[in-house]
Design an enzyme around this catalytic site. Structure first.
Site, short mmCIF file in Angstrom:
data_model
loop_
_atom_site.label_atom_id
_atom_site.label_comp_id
_atom_site.label_asym_id
_atom_site.label_seq_id
_atom_site.Cartn_x
_atom_site.Cartn_y
_atom_site.Cartn_z
N ASP A 116 -38.22 64.70 62.49
CA ASP A 116 -38.89 64.82 63.79
C ASP A 116 -38.03 64.36 64.96
O ASP A 116 -37.09 63.60 64.78
CB ASP A 116 -40.15 63.95 63.80
CG ASP A 116 -41.25 64.51 62.92
OD1 ASP A 116 -40.97 65.46 62.17
OD2 ASP A 116 -42.37 63.98 62.99
N HIS A 152 -36.64 60.93 60.82
CA HIS A 152 -36.24 61.32 62.18
C HIS A 152 -34.74 61.54 62.26
O HIS A 152 -33.97 60.63 61.94
CB HIS A 152 -36.65 60.22 63.18
CG HIS A 152 -38.14 59.98 63.21
ND1 HIS A 152 -38.77 59.20 62.28
CD2 HIS A 152 -39.10 60.47 64.03
CE1 HIS A 152 -40.08 59.19 62.55
NE2 HIS A 152 -40.31 59.95 63.61
ZN ZN Z 1 -42.19 62.16 66.84
#
Ligand code: ZN
Length: 523
Positions: A338, A479
């Site tokens: 993400d 991430h």
């Molecule tokens: Zn996020």
């Protein structure tokens, strides 16, 4: 004009291209401004025109710019921070941008500490908790225009505490070689430019106000006149006084317009949102130094043709991905990343390619716009690109229109870059409510394994956590904005593959036909 100014303008050469980037920030604004100009109407009503609007990036000018992101949140989603800023090849520019980001972050820290104290006191006094004790800060930068010698950023600072929010837009122009900040005033020929901009702004805003008055109920003509009078005097006139601070969000766009961006509350009540007006440069040509005027118009046309050609060749090589692996039969796991693309994403992509693994990238519109080439590279390598919204706001705190804007603007941009509209949405922070489900019009993808890689910046820890918790059907959250996470991936992938797992995209994991809009999926 000083020789320095001249030099800058010469350096800008034939390459001064200015982009209409602000539109994507302002879903609310777009609907508010329908009457302002044809461009606004096109943006609102016609998707294909929106796509055209996204085709503004000259990849070679942007490839060297990467983004850094800092994100913070707590378990209850009371305190949310999301700040991203670009890293250029010039250290002086980087320092200035980083300082801006740091200032914003330290203000957030101060505010949240104050709110936490108030909340504790409130609980002590009343024995109850209050829903308004929260803070959501996000700051994003856009590139307004760039060439080898010259770069301009527009940054948007959104601050929401309790039930009130502010949003500000500011532009910043640099000499890309020396790192010096170039005052926007240097683009104007006359020192009186602020007076002229003030007049023009008032004219446009008055017009918009009288449109609004037509659809507002008043008991009498006198009441209406008073309302108009007060609005003009107290909001519009005050917010457009010919002072530099009122015109800090100036952008020249590729349609040949000057955009003037006003902060929320600057020239109108909060419900107008961020207010933008556009003035054709041809109407105010005399305001600009002759070099800007001449070079701008000529070059925009040539650049446009060139980009359209580039666009075609890019989209035809897009790999649509394949669904050879049957996850009903095989042990599948979906790695998801993400908040990117970021400075580390290309490294991660190399790892994935090298090891024959697929993954899904839930990208942010604000970041995808800057790192377009990364999206194209991901797509070419068969990775899935999902939608993580435009600017990472907590969707449960937004209006229906704002949620739509956050999702659709990002989807439009991704589609314009990769040639394929993203099917999947991952809501920021995993924050979902009934309204978000209804409005998203997409399957909402959550996760089943979370190594909390934003908290544990330790590759070894992140890798071990994922390896120990992963099982067939898992959706793993991490991430690609953290270097430690990207460095953990070779170990993760080697380990999972050696255990016989297939690393697939989210759509492959669930089977695209099984993914239904408005439903959430975790594993
Ligand atoms: Zn996020």
């Amino acid at each position: 004009m000083s020789s320095w100014d001249k030099k800058i303008l010469m350096i800008m050469g034939g390459l001064l291209v200015v982009f209409a980037v602000i539109n994507f920030f302002h879903p609310q604004l777009q609907s508010d401004l329908k009457s302002e100009s044809e461009i606004e109407i096109k943006l609102n009503d016609n998707k294909s025109d929106l796509v055209t609007e996204h085709e503004y990036i000259v990849p070679s000018k942007y490839n060297s710019i990467k983004l850094k992101t800092i994100e913070e949140s707590d378990e209850e989603l009371r305190y949310l921070l999301h700040v991203s800023w670009p890293v250029t090849e010039n250290e002086i520019i980087n320092k200035i941008l980083e300082t801006k980001a740091e200032e914003f972050i330290s203000e957030y820290k101060q505010i949240t500490s104050d709110i936490k104290t108030s909340r504790e006191n409130f609980i002590k006094e009343t024995g109850e908790d209050g829903a308004t004790f929260h803070a959501n800060y996000s700051m994003h930068f856009d590139i307004a225009f760039a060439n080898e010698d010259y770069i301009a950023f527009v940054f948007n600072a959104y601050k929401n505490t309790g039930n009130t929010g502010t949003e500000e837009v500011t532009s910043l122009i640099f000499n890309r070689q020396t790192g010096e900040v170039i005052p926007i005033a240097n683009l104007f020929a006359s020192a009186n430019y602020l007076i002229k901009l003030s007049e023009l702004s008032r004219e446009k805003l008055y017009k918009r106000l009288s449109e609004e008055a037509k659809t507002t109920h008043f008991d009498s003509e006198i009441e209406k006149e008073t309302w108009l009078e007060n609005f003009k005097k107290e909001m519009i006139d005050e917010g457009t006084e010919p002072e530099e601070k009122n015109f800090k969000g100036l952008v020249l766009n590729e349609e040949g317009n000057l955009e003037i961006n006003f902060d929320r509350y600057q020239v109108a009540p909060g419900y107008w949102g961020l207010v933008k007006i556009e003035i054709p440069l041809s109407e105010i040509a005399e305001l600009f130094v002759p070099e800007v005027r001449r070079l701008f118009n000529l070059e925009v046309k040539e650049e446009k043709i060139e980009r359209e050609e580039n666009k075609k060749s890019e989209t035809t090589i897009v790999n649509k991905g394949n669904f050879e692996i049957d996850c009903e039969v095989e042990k599948c796991i979906a790695l998801t990343f993400d908040d990117g693309p970021s400075i580390y994403t290309e490294t991660l992509l190399e790892t994935l390619k090298e090891k024959g693994a697929k993954a899904t990238f839930f990208v942010l519109g604000v970041n995808a716009r800057v790192q377009q080439q990364t999206l194209i590279d991901l797509k070419k390598a068969g990775m899935e690109i999902g939608n993580h919204t435009w600017s990472h706001k907590d969707l449960t705190k937004l209006s229906v229109e704002e949620v739509k804007g956050e999702i659709n603007n990002a989807a439009d941009l991704i589609e314009s870059i990769t040639g394929e509209r993203p099917i999947l949405v991952r809501p920021p922070y995993g924050a979902i409510n009934g309204q978000v489900k209804a409005v998203a019009n997409s399957p909402l993808i959550l996760w089943s394994v979370d190594p909390e890689d934003w908290k544990f910046r330790n590759s070894e820890y992140v890798a071990d956590y994922i390896i120990n918790h992963a099982k067939a059907g898992a959706v793993i959250l991490s991430h690609d904005i953290h270097e430690t996470t990207v460095k953990a991936m070779p170990k993760v992938i080697d380990s999972l593959l050696s255990k016989g797992y297939k690393l697939v995209t989210v759509s492959e994991l669930f089977g695209r036909e099984n993914l239904v809009s408005g439903m959430t999926y975790t594993n």
